[in-house]
Design an enzyme around this catalytic site. Structure first.
Site, PDB file in Angstrom:
ATOM      1  N   ILE A  97      32.531  47.523  43.684  1.00 16.87           N
ATOM      2  CA  ILE A  97      33.006  46.155  43.458  1.00 16.87           C
ATOM      3  C   ILE A  97      33.769  46.130  42.131  1.00 16.87           C
ATOM      4  O   ILE A  97      33.181  46.026  41.068  1.00 16.87           O
ATOM      5  CB  ILE A  97      31.840  45.139  43.415  1.00 16.87           C
ATOM      6  CG1 ILE A  97      30.986  45.226  44.675  1.00 16.87           C
ATOM      7  CG2 ILE A  97      32.379  43.716  43.223  1.00 16.87           C
ATOM      8  CD1 ILE A  97      31.672  44.823  45.950  1.00 16.87           C
ATOM      9  N   HIS A  98      35.081  46.258  42.224  1.00 16.48           N
ATOM     10  CA  HIS A  98      35.941  46.162  41.044  1.00 16.48           C
ATOM     11  C   HIS A  98      36.676  44.820  41.120  1.00 16.48           C
ATOM     12  O   HIS A  98      36.248  43.906  41.836  1.00 16.48           O
ATOM     13  CB  HIS A  98      36.895  47.371  40.969  1.00 16.48           C
ATOM     14  CG  HIS A  98      37.695  47.581  42.210  1.00 16.48           C
ATOM     15  ND1 HIS A  98      38.912  46.976  42.424  1.00 16.48           N
ATOM     16  CD2 HIS A  98      37.437  48.312  43.319  1.00 16.48           C
ATOM     17  CE1 HIS A  98      39.372  47.343  43.614  1.00 16.48           C
ATOM     18  NE2 HIS A  98      38.500  48.149  44.179  1.00 16.48           N
ATOM     19  N   ALA A  99      37.761  44.656  40.387  1.00 17.32           N
ATOM     20  CA  ALA A  99      38.411  43.351  40.255  1.00 17.32           C
ATOM     21  C   ALA A  99      38.866  42.744  41.588  1.00 17.32           C
ATOM     22  O   ALA A  99      38.623  41.567  41.839  1.00 17.32           O
ATOM     23  CB  ALA A  99      39.601  43.449  39.301  1.00 17.32           C
TER      24      ALA A  99
ATOM     25  N   GLU B  58      40.001  48.083  51.970  1.00 12.36           N
ATOM     26  CA  GLU B  58      40.491  49.119  51.055  1.00 12.36           C
ATOM     27  C   GLU B  58      40.502  50.512  51.675  1.00 12.36           C
ATOM     28  O   GLU B  58      41.247  51.363  51.222  1.00 12.36           O
ATOM     29  CB  GLU B  58      39.632  49.153  49.789  1.00 12.36           C
ATOM     30  CG  GLU B  58      39.849  47.950  48.920  1.00 12.36           C
ATOM     31  CD  GLU B  58      39.191  48.075  47.575  1.00 12.36           C
ATOM     32  OE1 GLU B  58      39.627  47.375  46.660  1.00 12.36           O
ATOM     33  OE2 GLU B  58      38.242  48.855  47.432  1.00 12.36           O
TER      34      GLU B  58
END
Length: 88
Positions: A14-16, A87
């Protein structure tokens, strides 16, 4: 209250970008939405809160929602996790 156990399955965690998708989705609903990791909980409507969880690949989280549209909110956020935030 509706609860769902989720696992972060996208390699980057969980990144930006995923945090923004979670917060945008959670903000579409009137209910309160929280994500728990270990013993701490963050407001899923806060991008910074979601990023601060530092949830990496294969991290198990508990999604909790409480309010009039809680089931819809949990379903929508679960869909994000199921599609790996588009993604992979």
């Amino acid at each position: 209250m509706t609860e769902k156990i989720l696992t972060v399955t996208n390699r980057a965690g969980i990144h930006a970008r995923p945090a923004a998708l979670i917060a945008q989705t959670a903000n579409k609903y009137a209910c309160e939405v929280f994500i728990e990791k270990d013993s701490s909980a963050v407001n899923a409507k806060s991008i910074m809160g979601v990023i601060a969880m530092a949830a990496g690949y294969n991290t198990t989280l508990v999604l909790k929602a409480d309010g009039p549209d809680e089931k819809d909110a949990v379903e929508a956020i679960t869909q994000l996790f199921d599609t790996k935030f588009e993604e992979d």
